[in-house]
Design a protein around this motif. Sequence first.
Motif, PDB file in Angstrom:
ATOM      1  N   GLN A   6      -2.261   0.352 -10.852  1.00 23.90           N
ATOM      2  CA  GLN A   6      -1.650   1.318  -9.958  1.00 23.90           C
ATOM      3  C   GLN A   6      -0.810   2.306 -10.762  1.00 23.90           C
ATOM      4  O   GLN A   6      -0.305   1.992 -11.821  1.00 23.90           O
ATOM      5  CB  GLN A   6      -0.696   0.628  -8.989  1.00 23.90           C
ATOM      6  N   SER A   7      -0.644   3.481 -10.211  1.00 25.75           N
ATOM      7  CA  SER A   7       0.288   4.412 -10.815  1.00 25.75           C
ATOM      8  C   SER A   7       1.700   3.944 -10.458  1.00 25.75           C
ATOM      9  O   SER A   7       1.903   3.149  -9.544  1.00 25.75           O
ATOM     10  CB  SER A   7       0.066   5.832 -10.302  1.00 25.75           C
ATOM     11  N   ILE A   8       2.677   4.435 -11.171  1.00 27.45           N
ATOM     12  CA  ILE A   8       4.063   4.038 -10.927  1.00 27.45           C
ATOM     13  C   ILE A   8       4.491   4.427  -9.519  1.00 27.45           C
ATOM     14  O   ILE A   8       5.152   3.658  -8.820  1.00 27.45           O
ATOM     15  CB  ILE A   8       4.990   4.652 -11.992  1.00 27.45           C
ATOM     16  N   LYS A   9       4.105   5.626  -9.074  1.00 29.69           N
ATOM     17  CA  LYS A   9       4.469   6.069  -7.732  1.00 29.69           C
ATOM     18  C   LYS A   9       3.888   5.126  -6.677  1.00 29.69           C
ATOM     19  O   LYS A   9       4.566   4.761  -5.712  1.00 29.69           O
ATOM     20  CB  LYS A   9       3.985   7.491  -7.501  1.00 29.69           C
ATOM     21  N   ASN A  10       2.630   4.742  -6.835  1.00 25.44           N
ATOM     22  CA  ASN A  10       1.999   3.833  -5.884  1.00 25.44           C
ATOM     23  C   ASN A  10       2.654   2.455  -5.922  1.00 25.44           C
ATOM     24  O   ASN A  10       2.791   1.791  -4.898  1.00 25.44           O
ATOM     25  CB  ASN A  10       0.511   3.699  -6.152  1.00 25.44           C
ATOM     26  N   LYS A  15       5.906  -1.424  -2.952  1.00 22.10           N
ATOM     27  CA  LYS A  15       7.088  -2.295  -2.898  1.00 22.10           C
ATOM     28  C   LYS A  15       7.944  -1.953  -1.680  1.00 22.10           C
ATOM     29  O   LYS A  15       8.414  -2.833  -0.977  1.00 22.10           O
ATOM     30  CB  LYS A  15       7.941  -2.152  -4.161  1.00 22.10           C
ATOM     31  N   LYS A  16       8.166  -0.643  -1.460  1.00 15.52           N
ATOM     32  CA  LYS A  16       9.005  -0.191  -0.357  1.00 15.52           C
ATOM     33  C   LYS A  16       8.379  -0.569   0.983  1.00 15.52           C
ATOM     34  O   LYS A  16       9.077  -0.970   1.912  1.00 15.52           O
ATOM     35  CB  LYS A  16       9.219   1.307  -0.460  1.00 15.52           C
ATOM     36  N   GLU A  17       7.057  -0.456   1.095  1.00 16.84           N
ATOM     37  CA  GLU A  17       6.365  -0.803   2.334  1.00 16.84           C
ATOM     38  C   GLU A  17       6.512  -2.285   2.664  1.00 16.84           C
ATOM     39  O   GLU A  17       6.542  -2.670   3.817  1.00 16.84           O
ATOM     40  CB  GLU A  17       4.887  -0.438   2.233  1.00 16.84           C
ATOM     41  N   ARG A  18       6.605  -3.125   1.623  1.00 13.65           N
ATOM     42  CA  ARG A  18       6.770  -4.563   1.841  1.00 13.65           C
ATOM     43  C   ARG A  18       8.239  -4.960   1.969  1.00 13.65           C
ATOM     44  O   ARG A  18       8.558  -6.131   2.104  1.00 13.65           O
ATOM     45  CB  ARG A  18       6.128  -5.343   0.696  1.00 13.65           C
ATOM     46  N   GLY A  19       9.153  -3.978   1.882  1.00 10.70           N
ATOM     47  CA  GLY A  19      10.570  -4.264   2.032  1.00 10.70           C
ATOM     48  C   GLY A  19      11.231  -4.778   0.771  1.00 10.70           C
ATOM     49  O   GLY A  19      12.290  -5.383   0.819  1.00 10.70           O
TER      50      GLY A  19
END
Length: 55
Positions: A6-10, A15-19
């Motif tokens: 994955q790219s760093i942004k992805n 991570k943010k989507e999973r909390g």
Amino acid sequence: MKIIIQSIKNYFKSKKERGLEPVFFEKIGDQKTSRDEMRENLIKALKRNGWTIKK
């Protein structure tokens, strides 16, 4: 076994989507940074985040 790169942004987005939040993610150098400078920058970053270094 399937390996996903994955790219760093992805990575941060997933991570943010999973909390979840990354513990720390700091740049310690680039291609022009010497190996010794990178090592020192890494040690400083680890100490700032609560790690202890044994000699």
